[in-house]
Write a protein that holds these residues in place. Structure first.
Motif, mmCIF file in Angstrom:
data_model
loop_
_atom_site.group_PDB
_atom_site.id
_atom_site.type_symbol
_atom_site.label_atom_id
_atom_site.label_comp_id
_atom_site.label_asym_id
_atom_site.label_seq_id
_atom_site.Cartn_x
_atom_site.Cartn_y
_atom_site.Cartn_z
ATOM 1 N N HIS A 1 -7.615 13.501 37.893
ATOM 2 C CA HIS A 1 -6.861 12.600 37.861
ATOM 3 C C HIS A 1 -7.145 11.827 36.563
ATOM 4 N N THR B 1 -7.142 7.725 35.561
ATOM 5 C CA THR B 1 -6.902 6.354 36.133
ATOM 6 C C THR B 1 -6.315 5.291 35.195
ATOM 7 N N LEU C 1 -6.139 1.103 45.668
ATOM 8 C CA LEU C 1 -5.769 2.582 44.769
ATOM 9 C C LEU C 1 -4.647 3.177 45.339
ATOM 10 N N PHE D 1 -2.957 7.115 44.745
ATOM 11 C CA PHE D 1 -2.935 8.341 44.057
ATOM 12 C C PHE D 1 -1.312 8.867 43.983
ATOM 13 N N GLU E 1 -3.789 7.972 39.015
ATOM 14 C CA GLU E 1 -4.580 7.118 39.862
ATOM 15 C C GLU E 1 -4.314 5.708 39.270
ATOM 16 N N VAL F 1 -5.212 1.728 39.848
ATOM 17 C CA VAL F 1 -6.235 0.801 40.709
ATOM 18 C C VAL F 1 -5.734 -0.650 40.240
#
Length: 120
Positions: free
Chosen positions: A5, A7, A40, A42, A52, A54
């Motif tokens: 992933h 982020t 978070l 996904f 992802e 956050v």
């Protein structure tokens, strides 16, 4: 080894989810709190590289340099340009055509991250 992933720290989780679902077309795979001040999410498809998001309520002042972008392949760059413009999203830069088989353009996500839509 597999790339799992990318982020992205986000300023506003709901606004970012809406962008990645409605504009990029990524479904939510998993959403969870990671503490009293963090969450978070996904997005993407299981088995593929995910995005992802956050959100940290204590750090809503996120920023990205213009040297980073995420690229998403589309069937038609022209159709995608019209789609994002109809959604009220400005084209950041482009379109570009570096060779006869590749065309792309950029927009910004709600956090200022460059998003590339590319047609091969």
């Amino acid at each position: 080894m597999r790339f799992a992933h990318a982020t992205i720290m986000v300023k506003n989780m709901e606004e970012s989810i809406k962008f990645y679902q409605e504009i990029v077309g990524l479904p939510i795979v998993k959403r969870m709190p990671t503490g009293p001040e963090m969450e978070l999410v996904f997005l993407g498809e299981e088995g593929n590289t995910l995005v992802e998001l956050v959100h940290n309520k204590k750090n809503e002042n996120v920023s990205f340099t213009q040297d980073i972008s995420l690229g998403f392949e589309v069937e038609s760059m022209e159709k995608m340009m019209k789609f994002v413009e109809d959604k009220g999203i400005a084209i950041h830069s482009g379109p570009f055509q570096p060779n006869p088989n590749t065309k792309f353009f950029y927009i910004l996500d709600p956090n200022g991250l460059k998003i590339q839509f590319i047609e091969h």
